[in-house]
Design a protein around this motif. Structure first.
Motif, PDB file in Angstrom:
ATOM      1  N   ARG A  97      28.924  42.677  68.194  1.00 28.56           N
ATOM      2  CA  ARG A  97      28.758  43.837  68.940  1.00 28.56           C
ATOM      3  C   ARG A  97      28.391  45.135  67.845  1.00 28.56           C
ATOM      4  N   HIS A  98      28.863  44.836  66.621  1.00 29.39           N
ATOM      5  CA  HIS A  98      28.661  46.239  65.856  1.00 29.39           C
ATOM      6  C   HIS A  98      27.464  46.169  65.141  1.00 29.39           C
ATOM      7  N   GLU A  99      26.634  47.219  65.064  1.00 28.24           N
ATOM      8  CA  GLU A  99      25.062  47.481  64.639  1.00 28.24           C
ATOM      9  C   GLU A  99      25.042  47.049  63.234  1.00 28.24           C
TER      10      GLU A  99
ATOM     11  N   SER B 237      25.632  45.296  60.871  1.00 31.46           N
ATOM     12  CA  SER B 237      26.167  44.275  60.453  1.00 31.46           C
ATOM     13  C   SER B 237      25.215  42.977  60.143  1.00 31.46           C
TER      14      SER B 237
ATOM     15  N   TYR C  77      23.939  39.058  60.457  1.00 33.62           N
ATOM     16  CA  TYR C  77      24.343  37.838  61.469  1.00 33.62           C
ATOM     17  C   TYR C  77      23.882  36.496  60.977  1.00 33.62           C
TER      18      TYR C  77
ATOM     19  N   ARG D 193      22.192  42.413  67.820  1.00 32.80           N
ATOM     20  CA  ARG D 193      22.266  43.880  67.439  1.00 32.80           C
ATOM     21  C   ARG D 193      22.238  43.834  66.042  1.00 32.80           C
ATOM     22  N   SER D 194      22.818  42.877  65.347  1.00 29.68           N
ATOM     23  CA  SER D 194      22.630  42.998  63.686  1.00 29.68           C
ATOM     24  C   SER D 194      21.399  43.317  63.232  1.00 29.68           C
TER      25      SER D 194
ATOM     26  N   ASP E 241      28.774  46.840  57.484  1.00 33.08           N
ATOM     27  CA  ASP E 241      30.131  46.503  57.331  1.00 33.08           C
ATOM     28  C   ASP E 241      30.828  45.432  57.491  1.00 33.08           C
TER      29      ASP E 241
ATOM     30  N   TYR F 255      28.821  38.502  60.684  1.00 31.04           N
ATOM     31  CA  TYR F 255      29.152  37.722  61.789  1.00 31.04           C
ATOM     32  C   TYR F 255      28.686  36.316  61.271  1.00 31.04           C
TER      33      TYR F 255
ATOM     34  N   GLN G  42      39.479  41.654  68.286  1.00 29.56           N
ATOM     35  CA  GLN G  42      38.380  40.725  67.429  1.00 29.56           C
ATOM     36  C   GLN G  42      37.772  39.879  67.959  1.00 29.56           C
TER      37      GLN G  42
END
Ligand code: TXA
Ligand code: MG
Length: 329
Positions: A242-244, A246, A248, A259-260, A292, A295, A326
């Motif tokens: 979910r974290h942007e 990021s 992937y 979203r990455s 940060d 994934y 998590q």
């Protein structure tokens, strides 16, 4: 660092000369690039540990160009080993065997055994064949970081610490060799790698781990290895990411929107071999300052996928999840 075309004879001769004078040289193999020194020269081998910042308790693999001189370096080759040599050498299989005194202790970190492999990459074979001596070589990356599968990875890591690298193109497998030893009339797998357990078990019996799970069977089996600088989390798919800010790492083209910020797809067709060959280079590209977290999507644990998952799990263990919900592992 000079980058020389490994296909040219003149480059091989330059590299051989450097090795003969006690230098270290980076060279391609079919698995990942290696950082080599003449195995019989403890001073040259010491440079490898220094340049990689590798702890001295972690032994190196010795590379030969054919099985003929094996008897000079190891005693006692079990029948299973002979069988596997026929099937997989030259190629990405490292066998741990009882060493002879011709292999200095620094190479094996004082162990009575030595890991031996005959690589199949033509540049590696020509280098060892011309040198006519065994080459001790770990992967050509700083200790704990991801293994290099492209010549530029090596150049970036060791720009002014290693005089030359032979360019042999991108590594075909992209994952290190499988490391095995022989016990109880069978084969124990220390590190999953480019030769799968399925392939091995067509020839020999695989012995499962019998000791306590937290016992290191091999000194290099550290819990964190192959890790990017940024924390890595294993996920089942895009909805766990979910974290942007990021990156992937997708096994195959994702069915949902991501979203990455940065995305790499290991295989457009979901092929495990293709995924393995792109794995380290994709992960190196995703290890960026503006994220940060990385994934990484789980891969099916069969064939070479097992080796990729072993490396992803280790990478994930370097920065264990902080408090709070998590993604499941
Ligand atoms: O594909 C590969 O194996 C590459 C290329 C360059 O050949 N090499 C490679 O080396 O991955 P390195 O040093 O990065 O990993 C070798 C592993 C280490 O984890 C080390 O602990 C283990 O092999 N090893 C070496 N000798 C051993 C021994 N005598 N007993 C147990 N483990 C050993
Ligand atoms: Mg390594």
């Amino acid at each position: 660092m000079e980058i020389l075309n490994g296909k040219e004879r003149a480059s091989i001769l330059r590299a051989v000369k450097a090795l003969e004078t006690g230098e270290i040289v980076a060279f391609p193999t079919e698995t990942v690039y290696g950082l080599g020194a003449v195995a019989e020269n403890p001073y040259a081998v010491a440079k490898i540990f220094e340049v990689k910042k590798r702890p001295h308790f972690d032994p190196l693999i010795v590379h030969l160009d054919g099985p003929e001189r094996l008897k000079d370096y190891v005693s006692d080759v079990p029948g299973e080993a002979r069988q596997l040599m026929k099937a997989f050498w030259p190629g990405p299989l490292t066998m741990i065997l009882t060493k002879k005194p011709s292999i200095p202790d620094i190479v094996t970190a004082g162990l009575p055994t030595v890991g031996i492999r005959i690589p199949s990459h033509p540049v590696a074979l020509e280098l060892i064949g011309t040198l006519q001596r065994p080459i001790a070589a770990p992967s050509a990356n700083p200790f704990g970081y991801m293994s290099p599968t492209r010549v530029r990875h090596v150049a970036r890591s060791f720009a002014d610490r290693v005089p030359l690298v032979l360019d042999g193109g991108d590594s075909a497998y992209g994952i290190e060799s499988t490391i095995i030893s022989f016990r109880e009339g069978g084969v124990f797998v220390h590190r999953h790698g480019a030769i799968s357990v399925e392939e091995l078990s067509e020839h020999v019996r695989i012995v499962e781990k019998t000791r306590a799970p937290d016992v290191c069977e091999s000194p290099g089996e550290l819990p964190y290895h192959y890790a990017p600088m940024k924390p890595l989390r294993l996920v089942n798919g895009p909805s766990d990411a979910r974290h942007e800010a990021s990156s992937y790492l997708a096994f195959r083209p994702p069915g949902e929107e991501l979203r990455s910020r940065h995305v790499r797809i290991l295989s457009t067709s979901g092929d495990l071999r293709e995924a393995a060959s792109n794995f380290f280079s994709a992960l190196i590209e995703l290890d960026r300052d503006d994220v940060d977290i990385i994934y990484a999507e789980k891969l099916p644990e069969k064939g070479i996928g097992r080796a990729v998952m072993e490396r992803l799990r280790k990478a994930a263990r370097k920065h264990p999840p902080a408090d709070g919900p998590q993604p499941v592992e």
